[in-house]
Design a protein around this motif. Structure first.
Motif, PDB file in Angstrom:
ATOM      1  N   CYS A  98       0.862  -1.176   0.000  1.00 45.09           N
ATOM      2  CA  CYS A  98       0.000   0.000   0.000  1.00 45.09           C
ATOM      3  C   CYS A  98       0.903   1.232   0.000  1.00 45.09           C
ATOM      4  O   CYS A  98       2.103   1.125   0.267  1.00 45.09           O
ATOM      5  N   ASP A  99       0.325   2.397  -0.287  1.00 39.30           N
ATOM      6  CA  ASP A  99       1.133   3.611  -0.321  1.00 39.30           C
ATOM      7  C   ASP A  99       1.694   3.891   1.074  1.00 39.30           C
ATOM      8  O   ASP A  99       0.930   4.194   1.997  1.00 39.30           O
ATOM      9  N   PRO A 100       3.011   3.791   1.280  1.00 38.84           N
ATOM     10  CA  PRO A 100       3.564   3.903   2.632  1.00 38.84           C
ATOM     11  C   PRO A 100       3.452   5.294   3.242  1.00 38.84           C
ATOM     12  O   PRO A 100       3.324   5.420   4.460  1.00 38.84           O
ATOM     13  N   LYS A 170     -11.248   5.780  -7.626  1.00 39.47           N
ATOM     14  CA  LYS A 170     -10.281   5.695  -8.725  1.00 39.47           C
ATOM     15  C   LYS A 170     -10.487   6.899  -9.643  1.00 39.47           C
ATOM     16  O   LYS A 170     -11.598   7.179 -10.082  1.00 39.47           O
ATOM     17  N   MET A 171      -9.405   7.578  -9.923  1.00 35.07           N
ATOM     18  CA  MET A 171      -9.428   8.762 -10.787  1.00 35.07           C
ATOM     19  C   MET A 171      -8.932   8.406 -12.182  1.00 35.07           C
ATOM     20  O   MET A 171      -8.200   7.423 -12.372  1.00 35.07           O
ATOM     21  N   PRO A 172      -9.309   9.194 -13.188  1.00 36.09           N
ATOM     22  CA  PRO A 172      -8.817   8.940 -14.554  1.00 36.09           C
ATOM     23  C   PRO A 172      -7.295   9.028 -14.622  1.00 36.09           C
ATOM     24  O   PRO A 172      -6.649   9.683 -13.792  1.00 36.09           O
ATOM     25  N   PRO A 177      -0.544  11.991 -10.425  1.00 33.03           N
ATOM     26  CA  PRO A 177      -0.425  10.876  -9.466  1.00 33.03           C
ATOM     27  C   PRO A 177      -0.668  11.277  -8.016  1.00 33.03           C
ATOM     28  O   PRO A 177      -1.297  10.524  -7.272  1.00 33.03           O
ATOM     29  N   ALA A 178      -0.168  12.451  -7.608  1.00 30.76           N
ATOM     30  CA  ALA A 178      -0.349  12.865  -6.211  1.00 30.76           C
ATOM     31  C   ALA A 178      -1.820  13.022  -5.868  1.00 30.76           C
ATOM     32  O   ALA A 178      -2.276  12.616  -4.783  1.00 30.76           O
ATOM     33  N   VAL A 179      -2.599  13.597  -6.796  1.00 30.28           N
ATOM     34  CA  VAL A 179      -4.040  13.771  -6.573  1.00 30.28           C
ATOM     35  C   VAL A 179      -4.739  12.415  -6.585  1.00 30.28           C
ATOM     36  O   VAL A 179      -5.600  12.129  -5.744  1.00 30.28           O
ATOM     37  N   SER A 182      -4.166  10.543  -3.359  1.00 34.23           N
ATOM     38  CA  SER A 182      -4.919  11.150  -2.255  1.00 34.23           C
ATOM     39  C   SER A 182      -6.361  10.657  -2.255  1.00 34.23           C
ATOM     40  O   SER A 182      -6.917  10.309  -1.196  1.00 34.23           O
ATOM     41  N   PHE A 183      -6.990  10.617  -3.443  1.00 36.88           N
ATOM     42  CA  PHE A 183      -8.366  10.139  -3.529  1.00 36.88           C
ATOM     43  C   PHE A 183      -8.447   8.642  -3.244  1.00 36.88           C
ATOM     44  O   PHE A 183      -9.418   8.164  -2.666  1.00 36.88           O
ATOM     45  N   ALA A 184      -7.414   7.900  -3.654  1.00 31.66           N
ATOM     46  CA  ALA A 184      -7.400   6.459  -3.387  1.00 31.66           C
ATOM     47  C   ALA A 184      -7.335   6.170  -1.888  1.00 31.66           C
ATOM     48  O   ALA A 184      -7.900   5.175  -1.409  1.00 31.66           O
TER      49      ALA A 184
END
Length: 433
Positions: A98-100, A170-172, A177-179, A182-184
């Motif tokens: 997962c994103d650490p 999930k974003m398009p 990537p940073a945005v 964040s939503f993920a």
């Protein structure tokens, strides 16, 4: 040999599994995250509290220096629970793919969410006043260590669990990537922090009032009380030496289990030292490192190295001693452990196990009798040479002297066994020439 194998194989298997046990590996890495920060804080604390500083520069100048350098140790060493929390969140999430960064941030937010945000402040006119929206730094250090550890594991688990369940937005692909990340992390973070908010609210209606006091009274205080005792310390040293004898890194295995306790005791000493109060604990992380590992590495082999160089006649032992000496001065003793070898060598099993235990008992009673000051909680790198490390850890010359006493004790314990091994080697060398 078959009976020895039946005994050693299960031990080796257990030690290997324990060393590879992921939660302990993550905890060890998390503690190391704060290492460079605590070294910086320790350096400033040593300078501000240098022995006889007031006599050298005057009391006013010493007080000013202490005030100027004080925030450095407070911002690093006194909030060790925060670094532990970040480290566990980061390494646990990384292990689970997962994103650490978000794992670390969520773990920290969860810890702060269950931490009391009010404290009683003494008034000059007498009495106390409850101040809200403020953290007691005590909760971010020694007292909050176990809450940070347990909370970070639980928060990281929840974050990764919901992430793996794909409870994410999930974003398009066109979104930066940073945005997108964040939503993920949004839904897992909201659920995780909601759980911790409910835990905080629930504990408000218990006799403890908050998670910190519950964990401290039920878990941390009993474990710390047990860990500060001489008996538990001797068992820990015995386990370290025993594991090393069979080729397992005893220091890593045992420290992975006991570091939370030893580090908590260290922080208690640090807080007392900073406030000028009586230092409470003999056994700390520095006690274990400086007065065991700090005498030439695991097994305190610097005394044995000196004996090999000056008192042994066999070419093998002399050469091992010469090669091991430069590393041994900085407490790295793998050349001795695997070069002599110490692993599975019955000739030196007794001094390998007994010498560290004798020295731990000597130092413990020297401190309890007031002959040597307790360790102050300052982080001293384990590679610091003998005498200097003892002085820095106790802020006194007595700490260095007792290390020299330990060195002599090790040499006395090793001498008859090393001479026996030396005679065996001389005979073998004479036969092969």
């Amino acid at each position: 040999m078959k009976s020895l194998d039946r005994f050693t194989e299960p031990l080796l298997e257990f030690g290997s599994k324990l060393a590879a046990f992921k939660p302990l590996e993550i905890l060890r890495d998390a503690f190391m995250l704060a290492f460079p920060l605590t070294i910086f804080g320790s350096i400033t604390l040593i300078i501000a509290n240098f022995p006889f500083l007031a006599n050298l520069i005057g009391e006013d100048a010493a007080g000013t220096l202490n005030a100027l350098l004080g925030p450095a140790s407070t911002a690093t060493m006194s909030i060790a629970a925060i670094f532990l929390c970040l480290g566990i969140g980061y390494y646990y999430s990384k292990d689970k793919e997962c994103d650490p960064i978000f794992g670390a941030a969520i773990a920290l937010a969860a810890f702060l969410l269950v931490t009391p945000m009010e404290m009683n402040v003494d008034l000059e006119a007498g009495g106390q006043m409850l101040v809200s929206n403020i953290f007691n730094i005590d909760r971010l250090g020694a007292r909050g260590m176990f809450v940070a550890m347990i909370g970070a594991y639980f928060a990281s688990f929840l974050y990764c669990f919901f992430t793996k369940k794909n409870w994410t937005i999930k974003m398009p692909s066109s979104v930066p990537p940073a945005v997108s990340k964040s939503f993920a992390a949004l839904i897992p973070a909201v659920i995780t922090l909601t759980v911790f908010l409910l835990i905080r609210i629930g504990f408000m209606y218990t006799p403890w009032g908050n998670v910190h006091d519950f964990i401290y009274q039920i878990v941390q205080a009993p474990l710390v009380s047990l860990g500060r005792g001489l008996g538990a310390t001797i068992l820990a040293i015995l386990a370290i030496q025993f594991l090393w004898f069979f080729g397992l890194h005893g220091q890593i295995i045992v420290n992975s289990v006991l570091d939370p306790i030893w580090n908590t005791l260290t922080l208690e000493n640090l807080e007392a030292f900073q406030s000028g109060a009586q230092i409470p604990n003999i056994v700390t992380k520095q006690f274990i490192e400086i007065f065991t590992v700090g005498i030439g590495g695991s097994g305190m082999t610097l005394g044995a190295v000196i004996l090999m160089i000056f008192f042994c006649k066999s070419k093998q032992l002399k050469q091992i001693g010469r090669l091991a000496a430069p590393a041994g001065i900085f407490n790295v003793n793998e050349p001795v452990i695997f070069g002599m070898p110490i692993v599975l060598n019955p000739t030196i099993f007794i001094p390998w196990v007994v010498a560290p235990i004798i020295n731990v008992i000597i130092v413990y009673f020297a401190m309890s009798a007031g002959l040597v000051p307790y360790t102050t909680g300052i982080t001293v790198p384990w590679t610091t040479p003998i005498f200097l490390s003892g002085m820095l850890a106790t802020n006194s010359w007595q700490g260095g002297v007792v290390q020299l006493v330990e060195l002599v004790v090790v040499a006395l314990c090793w001498f008859p066994f090393l001479k026996s091994l030396d005679r065996q080697n001389v005979k073998i060398e004479a036969e092969t020439e």
